[in-house]
Design an enzyme around this catalytic site. Structure first.
Site, PDB file in Angstrom:
ATOM      1  N   LYS A   1       4.914  -3.429  -6.702  1.00 57.85           N
ATOM      2  CA  LYS A   1       6.353  -3.346  -6.895  1.00 57.85           C
ATOM      3  C   LYS A   1       7.069  -3.782  -5.819  1.00 57.85           C
ATOM      4  CE  LYS A   1      10.194  -1.846  -8.491  1.00 57.85           C
ATOM      5  NZ  LYS A   1      10.906  -2.474  -9.592  1.00 57.85           N
TER       6      LYS A   1
ATOM      7  N   LYS B   1      10.648 -11.546 -16.955  1.00 53.29           N
ATOM      8  CA  LYS B   1      10.004 -10.246 -17.708  1.00 53.29           C
ATOM      9  C   LYS B   1       8.980 -10.595 -18.422  1.00 53.29           C
ATOM     10  CE  LYS B   1      11.562  -7.748 -15.604  1.00 53.29           C
ATOM     11  NZ  LYS B   1      12.243  -8.641 -14.538  1.00 53.29           N
TER      12      LYS B   1
ATOM     13  N   ASN C   1      -0.733   0.534   6.522  1.00 50.02           N
ATOM     14  CA  ASN C   1       0.138  -0.483   5.506  1.00 50.02           C
ATOM     15  C   ASN C   1       0.636  -1.713   6.426  1.00 50.02           C
ATOM     16  OD1 ASN C   1       1.256  -1.992   3.300  1.00 50.02           O
ATOM     17  ND2 ASN C   1       3.188  -0.629   3.190  1.00 50.02           N
ATOM     18  N   GLY C   2       0.085  -3.007   6.034  1.00 49.71           N
ATOM     19  CA  GLY C   2       0.883  -3.763   6.867  1.00 49.71           C
ATOM     20  C   GLY C   2      -0.360  -4.977   7.372  1.00 49.71           C
TER      21      GLY C   2
ATOM     22  N   TRP D   1      -3.712  -2.273  -1.255  1.00 55.58           N
ATOM     23  CA  TRP D   1      -3.499  -3.466  -2.143  1.00 55.58           C
ATOM     24  C   TRP D   1      -3.995  -4.465  -0.913  1.00 55.58           C
ATOM     25  CZ3 TRP D   1      -1.751  -5.156  -6.542  1.00 55.58           C
ATOM     26  CH2 TRP D   1      -1.393  -6.498  -6.539  1.00 55.58           C
TER      27      TRP D   1
ATOM     28  N   GLU E   1      15.656 -14.908 -16.000  1.00 54.73           N
ATOM     29  CA  GLU E   1      15.192 -13.543 -15.896  1.00 54.73           C
ATOM     30  C   GLU E   1      14.306 -13.188 -17.170  1.00 54.73           C
ATOM     31  OE1 GLU E   1      14.744 -11.465 -13.737  1.00 54.73           O
ATOM     32  OE2 GLU E   1      14.632  -9.435 -14.930  1.00 54.73           O
TER      33      GLU E   1
ATOM     34  N   HIS F   1      16.242 -33.146 -21.688  1.00 49.74           N
ATOM     35  CA  HIS F   1      15.460 -33.885 -20.516  1.00 49.74           C
ATOM     36  C   HIS F   1      14.029 -33.651 -20.443  1.00 49.74           C
ATOM     37  CE1 HIS F   1      19.720 -35.224 -20.083  1.00 49.74           C
ATOM     38  NE2 HIS F   1      20.105 -33.870 -20.158  1.00 49.74           N
TER      39      HIS F   1
ATOM     40  N   CYS G   1       0.850  -1.270   0.100  1.00 47.90           N
ATOM     41  CA  CYS G   1       0.012  -0.014  -0.022  1.00 47.90           C
ATOM     42  C   CYS G   1       0.780   1.342   0.160  1.00 47.90           C
ATOM     43  CB  CYS G   1      -0.730   0.177   1.480  1.00 47.90           C
ATOM     44  SG  CYS G   1      -1.869  -1.527   1.411  1.00 47.90           S
TER      45      CYS G   1
ATOM     46  N   GLU H   1       5.644 -11.683 -16.750  1.00 49.04           N
ATOM     47  CA  GLU H   1       5.024 -10.670 -15.693  1.00 49.04           C
ATOM     48  C   GLU H   1       4.326  -9.552 -16.320  1.00 49.04           C
ATOM     49  OE1 GLU H   1       7.393  -8.637 -12.623  1.00 49.04           O
ATOM     50  OE2 GLU H   1       9.469  -8.808 -14.069  1.00 49.04           O
TER      51      GLU H   1
ATOM     52  N   ARG I   1       3.353   1.343  -7.032  1.00 48.38           N
ATOM     53  CA  ARG I   1       3.409   0.241  -6.191  1.00 48.38           C
ATOM     54  C   ARG I   1       2.583  -0.992  -6.398  1.00 48.38           C
ATOM     55  NH1 ARG I   1       5.985   3.115  -1.509  1.00 48.38           N
ATOM     56  NH2 ARG I   1       5.187   1.426  -0.290  1.00 48.38           N
TER      57      ARG I   1
HETATM   58  C1  AGP Z   1      10.666  -8.510 -10.916  1.00 46.43           C
HETATM   59  O1  AGP Z   1      10.662  -7.733 -12.243  1.00 46.43           O
HETATM   60  C2  AGP Z   1       9.551  -8.352 -10.060  1.00 46.43           C
HETATM   61  N1  AGP Z   1       9.159  -7.168  -9.768  1.00 46.43           N
HETATM   62  C3  AGP Z   1       9.909  -9.221  -8.927  1.00 46.43           C
HETATM   63  O2  AGP Z   1      10.264 -10.226  -9.165  1.00 46.43           O
HETATM   64  C4  AGP Z   1      10.907  -8.483  -7.917  1.00 46.43           C
HETATM   65  O3  AGP Z   1      12.085  -8.985  -8.450  1.00 46.43           O
HETATM   66  C5  AGP Z   1      10.874  -9.538  -6.529  1.00 46.43           C
HETATM   67  O4  AGP Z   1       9.681  -9.145  -5.846  1.00 46.43           O
HETATM   68  C6  AGP Z   1      11.947  -8.984  -5.468  1.00 46.43           C
HETATM   69  O5  AGP Z   1      11.800  -7.734  -5.189  1.00 46.43           O
HETATM   70  P1  AGP Z   1      13.020  -6.867  -4.272  1.00 46.43           P
HETATM   71  O6  AGP Z   1      14.053  -7.042  -5.275  1.00 46.43           O
HETATM   72  O7  AGP Z   1      12.394  -5.675  -4.144  1.00 46.43           O
HETATM   73  O8  AGP Z   1      13.128  -7.775  -3.196  1.00 46.43           O
END
Ligand code: AGP
Length: 607
Positions: free
Chosen positions: A602, A484, A99-100, A73, A480, A503, A2, A487, A27
């Site tokens: 985020k 990308k 937030n929490g 959120w 990675e 395999h 949040c 997501e 976020r």
């Molecule tokens: C990656 O594109 C994502 N946003 C997600 O996997 C992110 O890397 C992961 O949540 C870790 O976040 P951080 O680096 O802030 O700990």
């Protein structure tokens, strides 16, 4: 995660709050709301959906001087207007954003109901408002402190009371909260992005601290109401760093920033004369670094992939056993902490719950954990036993790009330090530095050939599944690239070690499932070529990321993305850039919300 914004001062607070919420949109959220003081009492406006829904029902003319705002959120309670923040008590005089997660909220809710409190939402946050109401005897700060003593769980929260029109009370335990200091005005926020256009003077609250702010000042106490002295920090980034500027999306801006952000991450940390590096924040002497016999890296998502590359590089160049682990796994595995093992927690936000809690578990068992973070003052950065800020600049897009290559930069410099303390020669150290410092210019070269990537993305984005394949240091890069793509375009994608395709995954090969191979001109080149031939012979479509003029690759692949030649150690930087662009252009073609993709935040501050 949040977003929180609070303001008290001479400006019209509704305008400051809404501007702050706009800067917190990145976020990820599912509803938003504000509470502003007015002569007739609190005006609370809140709405599910995007911020534009809230903006459409807020009075045109800015109003109020004290206020709080929130992007929610959903964790407890569905996505409804009633569950959106701010929340109030029975009297409607106390309003809160939070937030929490409050773990004992159901017990508290039952006890409060027995006392006659009535609730309007399903949230844990509303319970805090009623708890403060039940503790309130005229002093808001004291009421908040008493209420906090009854809470179990995490919070970053800001409270206001109608009888104290120019006071805000903020408290932090496990969710970030910073205070912005203005001239005759004060701010509270969950991150600097919300207030950077008003002030760069900030104070980072620590867990267990409560602050009372008025337009002219603040008092900070701990949970026992003992005064706490706080230092004023200066946010290192200008407001522009938090804006898209000429770019349509933050993600594109941040991809293009990488030649500069990687360079920034090296500034002042490379020692050409001694052919080594300097990372002051490690808080470890050369003697201590020499005693390190193993490195374990914990992280999540993209940061985990950076950790995988770093572990391979450490083993290869510094000859130190190293491995990376998914933070949420190691936390509950009751890990054995070996002596002379150095741990790293890699986290862009520095707030990822999985990584934070894993770090705390390791520290509880006596481990030394260094943080590799981007956000200054973040929880992991503050609680780690030292570490390095990656200086990639604010990363706003949910999809991590520049933070990934900046995390690599920091870990490459650490590897250089460790290698040069051990068997790496001066000459090899100098060569490594030459190659590393040449990376930004080579990335700029890739930027000049992006249209080809856009064409390829458009050609293949209407598929249901995508395979990414790489070997050695580029195996994590393949993972990675898959992350990308999936997501932000929502295309299913998987990253494999190229040799692994035979395999099992090769059963997936057909003319509809593109296989993207990372093919550097390194010692595994010919082996990857044969992996490509296995796919080709089964009718699979092949995209290759390869060095310029690689005829062997051109003879097999249906499409080629060329990158400049480099030392084999530097390809993780160069290979990841085209994969970022590929994901970006595929998402664009498919009409996705590139910066705020489906269901993603985020920073994931819940387990
Ligand atoms: C990656 O594109 C994502 N946003 C997600 O996997 C992110 O890397 C992961 O949540 C870790 O976040 P951080 O680096 O802030 O700990």
């Amino acid at each position: 995660m949040c977003g929180i914004i609070g303001y008290c001062g001479k400006k019209a607070s509704s305008e400051v709050l809404l501007e702050g919420l706009k800067r917190l949109e990145y976020r990820g959220y599912d509803s938003s709301g504000i509470c502003v003081d007015s002569p007739e009492g609190f005006k609370i406006i809140k709405k599910t959906g995007k911020l534009k829904n809230l903006l459409s029902i807020v009075p045109e003319r800015p109003f109020g001087h004290n206020g709080i705002g929130h992007t929610r959120w959903a964790t407890h309670g569905g996505v409804t207007d009633a569950n959106a923040h701010p929340h109030t008590d029975c009297t409607g005089k106390i309003s809160i954003v939070h937030n929490g997660i409050i773990e004992n909220y159901e017990t508290l809710r039952r006890l409060l109901k027995e006392k006659g409190h009535t609730f309007k939402s399903d949230t844990d946050t509303e319970v805090i408002a009623h708890l403060i109401e039940s503790c309130y005897k005229g002093n808001l700060t004291k009421a908040v402190l008493e209420a906090l003593s009854l809470l179990k769980g995490t919070y970053g929260l800001v409270v206001m009371h109608q009888d104290h029109p120019d006071v805000l009370v903020g408290a932090r335990n496990g969710s970030p909260l910073i205070m912005g200091i203005g001239d005759g005005e004060m701010f509270l926020a969950s991150d600097a992005a919300a207030i950077i256009s008003y002030t760069k003077q900030v104070i980072y609250l620590k867990d267990g601290e409560v602050v009372t702010v008025t337009p002219d000042g603040f008092q900070t106490v701990d949970l026992d109401e003992k005064a706490v002295e706080k230092d004023i920090d200066v946010v290192e980034w200008e407001a522009e760093a938090y804006e898209k500027g000429k770019y349509p999306y933050f993600m594109l801006k941040e991809i293009y920033e990488q030649s500069k952000s990687i360079q920034r991450g090296m500034n002042g940390r490379i020692d050409m004369e001694l052919a080594t590096g300097h990372l002051g924040g490690l808080n470890m002497t050369p003697e201590e670094l020499l005693k390190v016999e193993r490195v374990v890296i914990i992280a999540a998502g993209t940061s985990y992939h950076a950790g995988l590359v770093a572990a391979l590089l450490l083993e290869n160049l510094a000859r130190i056993p190293a491995h990376a682990e998914i933070a949420s796994e190691i936390r509950y595995r009751n890990p054995i902490i070996e002596k002379n093992t150095l741990y790293f927690a890699i986290s862009q936000s520095g707030e990822t719950a999985d990584t934070l809690y894993a770090m705390r578990e390791l520290q509880r068992k006596g481990a030394r954990v260094l943080g590799i973070c981007n956000v200054v003052g973040s929880t992991i950065a503050r609680e780690s036993d030292g570490g390095v800020y990656i200086h990639s600049g604010p990363e706003i897009a949910v999809a991590s790009t520049k933070a990934f290559t900046s995390q690599l930069t920091a870990m490459y410099i650490f590897t250089l330090i460790m290698a040069r303390l051990r068997s790496m020669s001066y000459e090899d150290g100098s060569e490594f530095i030459k190659e590393l410092t040449a990376v930004p210019a080579k990335i700029e070269k890739i930027f000049r050939n992006v249209e080809n990537i856009n064409i390829i993305a458009k050609k293949y984005c209407h598929t249901e599944s995508f395979l990414f394949l790489g070997r050695g240091l580029n195996y994590p890069v393949a993972m990675e690239g898959a992350l990308k793509l999936k997501e932000i375009s929502y295309i299913h994608a998987e990253g494999f070690s190229a040799a692994e395709i035979k395999h099992g995954p090769i059963a997936l090969i057909n003319e509809r499932t593109p296989s993207l191979f990372l093919v550097p001109d390194d010692r595994l080149h010919d082996k990857i070529i044969s992996n490509m031939k296995e796919v080709k012979s089964r009718g699979g479509k092949i995209i290759a990321v390869a060095v310029e003029n690689d005829e062997a690759v051109k003879g097999i692949a249906d499409d080629v993305i060329e990158i400049p030649r480099a030392s084999e150690y530097m390809y993780p930087f160069l290979m990841s850039i085209p994969l970022q662009f590929l994901a970006y252009y595929a998402a664009l073609e498919l009409g996705r919300d590139v910066d705020q993709p489906n269901n993603l935040a985020k920073s994931v501050t819940v387990e």
